[in-house]
Design a protein around this motif. Structure first.
Motif, mmCIF file in Angstrom:
data_model
loop_
_atom_site.group_PDB
_atom_site.id
_atom_site.type_symbol
_atom_site.label_atom_id
_atom_site.label_comp_id
_atom_site.label_asym_id
_atom_site.label_seq_id
_atom_site.Cartn_x
_atom_site.Cartn_y
_atom_site.Cartn_z
ATOM 1 N N PHE A 1 0.832 -1.205 0.000
ATOM 2 C CA PHE A 1 0.000 0.000 0.000
ATOM 3 C C PHE A 1 0.871 1.261 0.000
ATOM 4 O O PHE A 1 0.511 2.274 -0.612
ATOM 5 N N GLY A 2 2.014 1.183 0.686
ATOM 6 C CA GLY A 2 2.935 2.322 0.645
ATOM 7 C C GLY A 2 3.461 2.570 -0.753
ATOM 8 O O GLY A 2 3.596 3.721 -1.185
ATOM 9 N N LYS A 3 3.741 1.486 -1.478
ATOM 10 C CA LYS A 3 4.203 1.620 -2.859
ATOM 11 C C LYS A 3 3.118 2.222 -3.755
ATOM 12 O O LYS A 3 3.413 2.964 -4.693
ATOM 13 N N ILE A 4 1.850 1.882 -3.468
ATOM 14 C CA ILE A 4 0.756 2.455 -4.254
ATOM 15 C C ILE A 4 0.706 3.963 -4.063
ATOM 16 O O ILE A 4 0.599 4.742 -5.030
ATOM 17 N N ILE A 5 0.792 4.415 -2.802
ATOM 18 C CA ILE A 5 0.757 5.854 -2.529
ATOM 19 C C ILE A 5 1.963 6.551 -3.143
ATOM 20 O O ILE A 5 1.845 7.617 -3.765
ATOM 21 N N ASP B 1 0.533 0.080 -10.716
ATOM 22 C CA ASP B 1 1.604 -0.187 -11.677
ATOM 23 C C ASP B 1 2.972 -0.093 -10.999
ATOM 24 O O ASP B 1 3.856 -0.928 -11.224
ATOM 25 N N ALA B 2 3.150 0.932 -10.172
ATOM 26 C CA ALA B 2 4.416 1.094 -9.460
ATOM 27 C C ALA B 2 4.638 -0.046 -8.467
ATOM 28 O O ALA B 2 5.751 -0.569 -8.327
ATOM 29 N N MET B 3 3.572 -0.434 -7.769
ATOM 30 C CA MET B 3 3.682 -1.540 -6.821
ATOM 31 C C MET B 3 4.052 -2.832 -7.539
ATOM 32 O O MET B 3 4.864 -3.635 -7.048
ATOM 33 N N ILE C 1 -4.273 -6.179 -9.415
ATOM 34 C CA ILE C 1 -4.797 -5.910 -8.076
ATOM 35 C C ILE C 1 -5.619 -4.630 -8.093
ATOM 36 O O ILE C 1 -6.625 -4.505 -7.394
ATOM 37 N N ALA C 2 -5.196 -3.643 -8.896
ATOM 38 C CA ALA C 2 -5.945 -2.387 -8.979
ATOM 39 C C ALA C 2 -7.340 -2.624 -9.535
ATOM 40 O O ALA C 2 -8.327 -2.095 -9.007
#
Length: 349
Positions: free
Chosen positions: A44-48, A312-314, A324-325
């Motif tokens: 979740f940190g990677k998503i943000i 995408d970044a995650m 997952i998105a």
């Protein structure tokens, strides 16, 4: 135990409903991330970070927000009047190809301050026409518009594919299936130089406020809400249902067609069959997360864009599938539908 309809929905419950739905969907998505073998909090940190961690990330997130706002508004306007427009994806594509054709063969010599508004109108008109067809079938033959609008998505995409392979094919694309590009004067100005963030975002936000005003402060808004709440009662009270639904369809289809125009004029400059990663379908999720509130659509579209860009970044960082998105957005819709049910009904012994 039985379900009893609430006479009045508490304002606090109406505000908390989308937040609870999003929280539950994120929790369920966290379970899927854990099953994929990645640390949930880190993911979740990677998503943000992927959505807001840099200038490029922020501009990309906001650029994706613009078409989601427009397709979300298209769904919200239609659903409010019980016109089940599932065809925003096709309307987006038709608006996009109409803009490319008009810029290349009709308005190409005009200056930008004249051409851009004309192309916006062209894209909106194309979207309107595609939605008025299933509405006519509903009013004339009682054909369910859920089926017709959904199937017209495939018809529209195939029609666009035919055009970009034949009469609108770009001769400089070396055989790649794409349309002729829009004129340089038709490209939307950038809000931040050397980024993909364009003024289409501002147009979408302004339209959200205009739609909110139309629905809350005009006779048309009252009539469309009445048609959605109780069509028989609205007709008995003198609301012209046919005319109201036509106006709703024009507004809804026009917004979806404008989403295609904004995407072509602001991002790609040409049309391909991969123009939209599902903005039309995601607009339904956006509208439901917003509770069909035009101003809430802006926040719901931002959340959806964050999930798409951040996932995408995650995926690149943790080797977790970027789908997952898509799963999270779909779960948000499902949990929102359940939450809406419990805002309208309470459990009684």
């Amino acid at each position: 135990m039985r379900f009893e309809r609430r006479e009045q929905i508490p304002p606090a419950l109406a505000v908390l409903t989308p937040l609870i739905a999003v929280a539950i969907s994120l929790a369920l998505a966290g379970g899927l991330i854990a099953l994929a073998g990645a640390p949930v909090l880190t993911a979740f940190g990677k998503i943000i970070t992927g959505a807001f961690g840099s200038k490029l990330a922020v501009t990309e997130t906001l650029a994706r927000t613009a078409p989601l706002i427009l397709t979300g508004l298209a769904a919200a306007v239609a659903f409010r009047a019980r016109l089940w427009n599932i065809g925003a994806e096709g309307q987006l594509y038709l608006g996009a190809i109409a803009v490319a054709a008009a810029s290349a063969h009709l308005f190409g010599g005009l200056p930008g301050f004249v051409q851009i508004p004309l192309l916006f109108i062209t894209g909106a008109l194309a979207g309107m026409i595609l939605l008025l067809i299933p509405l006519w079938l509903r009013l004339r033959f009682q054909v369910d518009e859920v089926v017709t609008t959904l199937l017209l998505n495939f018809v529209a995409v195939l029609f666009v594919s035919m055009l970009i392979d034949t009469v609108l094919k770009d001769p400089l694309a070396f055989g790649w299936p794409q349309s002729v590009p829009v004129a340089p004067e038709a490209e939307l100005p950038r809000i931040i130089p050397r980024s993909r963030l364009h003024i289409g975002l501002l147009v979408a936000v302004v339209l959200a406020f205009i739609v909110h005003f139309l629905q809350s402060r005009t006779a048309f808004g009252l009539q469309s809400r009445a048609a959605g709440l109780n069509p028989s009662g609205a007709a008995f009270a003198g609301v012209p249902l046919g005319r109201t639904l036509v106006l709703v369809a024009m507004l809804s289809g026009g917004l979806a067609g404008l989403a295609g125009a904004v995407e072509v004029m602001g991002i790609t400059s040409y049309v391909t069959t991969e123009l939209s990663p599902g903005y039309g379908y995601s607009g339904i999720v956006v509208a439901m997360l917003a509770g069909l509130n035009p101003l809430g659509v802006v926040l719901a579209a931002l959340f959806t864009a964050v999930m798409f860009v951040g996932a995408d970044a995650m995926s690149r960082s943790l080797a977790v599938p970027s789908y997952i998105a898509d799963v999270t957005v779909a779960l948000s819709l499902l949990t929102m539908l359940v939450a809406i049910f419990f805002t309208q009904y309470r459990i009684r012994r």
